[in-house]
Each structure stands twice: as structure tokens, then as C-alpha cells.
Write a protein that holds these residues in place. Structure first.
Motif, PDB file in Angstrom:
ATOM      1  N   GLY A   1     -11.667   2.881  -2.142  1.00 23.80           N
ATOM      2  CA  GLY A   1     -11.526   2.786  -2.911  1.00 23.80           C
ATOM      3  C   GLY A   1     -12.144   1.392  -3.578  1.00 23.80           C
ATOM      4  O   GLY A   1     -13.067   2.121  -4.720  1.00 23.80           O
TER       5      GLY A   1
ATOM      6  N   TYR B   1       0.937  -1.040   0.391  1.00 21.61           N
ATOM      7  CA  TYR B   1       0.324   0.392   0.028  1.00 21.61           C
ATOM      8  C   TYR B   1       0.841   1.106   0.163  1.00 21.61           C
ATOM      9  O   TYR B   1       1.593   1.410   1.449  1.00 21.61           O
TER      10      TYR B   1
ATOM     11  N   SER C   1      -7.676  -1.077  -0.447  1.00 24.64           N
ATOM     12  CA  SER C   1      -8.265   0.325  -0.276  1.00 24.64           C
ATOM     13  C   SER C   1     -10.106  -0.226  -0.094  1.00 24.64           C
ATOM     14  O   SER C   1     -10.868  -0.112  -1.387  1.00 24.64           O
TER      15      SER C   1
ATOM     16  N   THR D   1      -2.123   5.130  -4.013  1.00 22.57           N
ATOM     17  CA  THR D   1      -2.157   4.411  -4.087  1.00 22.57           C
ATOM     18  C   THR D   1      -3.925   5.023  -3.754  1.00 22.57           C
ATOM     19  O   THR D   1      -4.048   4.588  -4.786  1.00 22.57           O
ATOM     20  N   LEU D   2      -4.748   5.810  -3.294  1.00 24.06           N
ATOM     21  CA  LEU D   2      -5.849   6.269  -3.615  1.00 24.06           C
ATOM     22  C   LEU D   2      -5.977   7.089  -4.997  1.00 24.06           C
ATOM     23  O   LEU D   2      -6.926   7.259  -4.617  1.00 24.06           O
TER      24      LEU D   2
ATOM     25  N   LEU E   1      -6.421  -1.876  -6.586  1.00 21.19           N
ATOM     26  CA  LEU E   1      -7.246  -1.027  -5.482  1.00 21.19           C
ATOM     27  C   LEU E   1      -7.838  -2.615  -4.775  1.00 21.19           C
ATOM     28  O   LEU E   1      -7.558  -2.367  -3.554  1.00 21.19           O
TER      29      LEU E   1
ATOM     30  N   GLU F   1      -6.430   9.640   8.715  1.00 20.96           N
ATOM     31  CA  GLU F   1      -6.948   9.741   7.779  1.00 20.96           C
ATOM     32  C   GLU F   1      -8.161   9.974   7.480  1.00 20.96           C
ATOM     33  O   GLU F   1      -9.526   9.563   6.686  1.00 20.96           O
TER      34      GLU F   1
ATOM     35  N   ASN G   1      -8.571   9.176   3.384  1.00 26.95           N
ATOM     36  CA  ASN G   1      -7.504   8.665   3.427  1.00 26.95           C
ATOM     37  C   ASN G   1      -6.791  10.473   3.812  1.00 26.95           C
ATOM     38  O   ASN G   1      -7.082  11.411   3.050  1.00 26.95           O
TER      39      ASN G   1
END
Length: 280
Positions: free
Chosen positions: A91, A53, A88, A57-58, A83, A197, A251
Motif C-alpha cells: 500500500g 493490521y 502495509s 487496511t488495503l 497505511l 496474499e 493481499n
């Protein structure tokens, strides 16, 4: 973003095939030392699988949204696999929602309904099969998170309560902010933390409510301008920005150099739609 997705998938397969190799541990230690994200292993029911991760990533969410609205199915599938392998949850949930929304739009407009349904089924199927053989455990993990229970949710609730307590104790922070990079004590983490987050709330804490509202209005105005005046690429980019703004609530990616770059691009497109039309 395509290269990033390929790197994540390759690392997942590498860690899966050689979990105890010296090269694997060296790479994990290097990435964690540079604070690039969270790496190692995680347990899903009785199965131990790699954890890959990255902090970026998002950003696969706006990339997925853009690819979906531009009918770039291979790219969209690649991003949703990224994802899924990164676990995630926010996500994945948002991509699932977008896919259903896109499919509904295609059906209502009578545009290639079979292709829309087929792509939707492809994404949903790949979403779960790409994770591991423990499909039921993964579904349980998703449902636990989305229902508002679980360790992650408890931590975030603790963050919110601590920030509210901070505003009550020091009301001026609500107006002018506590400052960029400052820490506060969170009962969610039971420690001093600088980033949480829940980036919309943390933006208020760091920058103050007036700045956060102004930034949100700018973001929203840019999205509306792209939706109202743009062609297909601009509309797709607007959907991508909406996705980014939504998942930033789970996040710390809202106040981020890449986010600011995407916002700057959207402002350029919104101000000069004609130039984009000529390029496209």
C-alpha cells in the motif's frame, strides 16, 4: 474510511502507550479470535512497536487515490498515515507511486506546481516519520521486500510454485477452479491454506481461468468507461479502482464484498454518467 483510519491510528497510539495493559491484551485477543487481522507487536531493528493490521487496511489505497485525484489533501494524508502505521508495504509503495504520478501530471499541466510538490513532500515525509524513530530500519525493510528478498517474498514464491504444481497435476482446475474456500498444500506456508496474499492467482485456482479473465475484463471495462466519459469524481474513482486491483496482487482483497460493492458502484457510474453529473 476516515473513521477506520482514525480508529487504527488511535489503536496504534494506545498500544504504544499501554503495551502491557489488560485492556490492550483483551482487545488484541478479541480481534484475533474474530480473525479481523493481525495485532500485537513487531520488531523494527531494536525497537518494538505495535502491530495494528486489519483485513480492510488495503482499502485505504483506493481511498487515498480518490482523495488525491479529488485534491482532498487532508484525507489523502490521513490514509497514507494509516497505511504507514499498519506497515502495509504494498500500500505504501503504491501510494508513493501515485503521488509521484500525480505530481508529474500537475507539473506537465502547469497546475499549481508548488502545491503539488509541497503535497508530495508532505506525504513522503509523513510516510516515514509516522512509523517510528527507526527510519533506516524501515527503509531497509521496504527495500528488502521490493527487491524480491525477505521472508514474506519467499512465502509468496512458495505459494506460486505450489499452485503451478497443482495446475500441472490437475489441469481441470485451471478451467473450472478448485472451488470457493478450498484448501491446497503450499510449500510457502508448509501447510494447507485456503487464502493466499496473491489474489489474482488464487482467483484462478478457486474459480478457474475463464471466470477470472471475465471478471478482469469487466473490471477493466468499468475503469475505461469512467476514465473516458466521467467528470472528476468518476476519473478519481477509476484511479481508485486501478489501485485496488493492483494491490490485490499482494493481499486477499480482490474477491471481497467491499471490492464487489466498489465494482457495482463503478458500473452504475459508467452506465449512467449523466445522473452522476447532476449529483456532482
Amino acid at each position: 474510511m476516515h473513521i477506520f483510519a482514525i480508529v487504527v491510528i488511535a489503536m496504534f497510539l494506545w498500544f504504544l502507550a499501554l503495551p502491557d495493559a489488560y485492556s490492550t491484551q483483551t482487545l488484541i485477543d478479541t480481534l484475533e479470535a474474530r480473525q479481523q487481522g493481525y495485532f500485537g507487536t513487531r520488531r523494527l531493528a531494536d525497537v518494538v512497536i505495535p502491530n495494528v493490521y486489519f483485513k480492510a487496511t488495503l482499502f485505504a489505497v483506493p481511498a487515498f487515490a480518490y482523495a488525491l485525484w479529488m485534491r482532498q489533501s487532508k484525507s489523502a494524508y490521513l490514509f497514507v498515515v494509516l497505511l504507514a502505521l499498519a506497515f502495509s508495504k504494498a500500500g505504501i509503495a503504491y501510494c508513493f507511486f501515485l503521488t509521484m504520478l500525480w505530481t508529474l501530471g500537475q507539473l506537465l499541466r502547469g497546475r499549481v506546481p508548488f502545491a503539488a510538490i509541497a503535497f508530495s513532500a508532505l506525504v513522503v515525509t509523513g510516510l516515514f516519520l509516522a512509523i517510528s524513530s527507526s527510519i533506516l530500519a524501515y527503509i531497509d525493510l521496504m527495500m528488502t521486500t521490493l527487491s524480491g528478498s525477505g521472508e514474506t517474498v519467499d512465502v509468496r514464491v512458495g505459494h506460486v510454485q505450489s499452485i503451478v504444481d497443482l495446475f500441472v497435476a490437475r489441469p481441470e482446475i485451471l478451467l473450472i477452479g478448485q472451488g470457493v474456500g478450498t484448501e491446497f498444500f503450499s510449500i510457502g506456508a508448509n501447510a494447507l491454506v485456503a487464502d493466499i496474499e496473491l489474489d489474482h492467482i488464487d482467483a484462478v485456482r478457486q474459480f478457474g481461468l475463464p471466470w477470472t479473465l471475465a471478471f478482469s475484463v469487466l473490471f477493466g471495462a468499468s475503469v475505461l468507461s469512467l476514465l473516458n466519459h466521467g467528470q472528476a469524481p468518476q476519473r478519481a474513482f477509476a484511479i481508485a479502482l486501478i489501485g485496488l486491483f493492483v494491490v490485490a496482487g499482494t493481499n486477499p482483497v480482490l474477491i471481497n464484498p467491499l471490492t464487489m460493492s466498489l465494482l457495482a458502484i463503478s458500473l452504475r457510474w459508467a452506465d449512467y454518467p449523466g445522473s452522476v453529473h447532476r449529483q456532482t
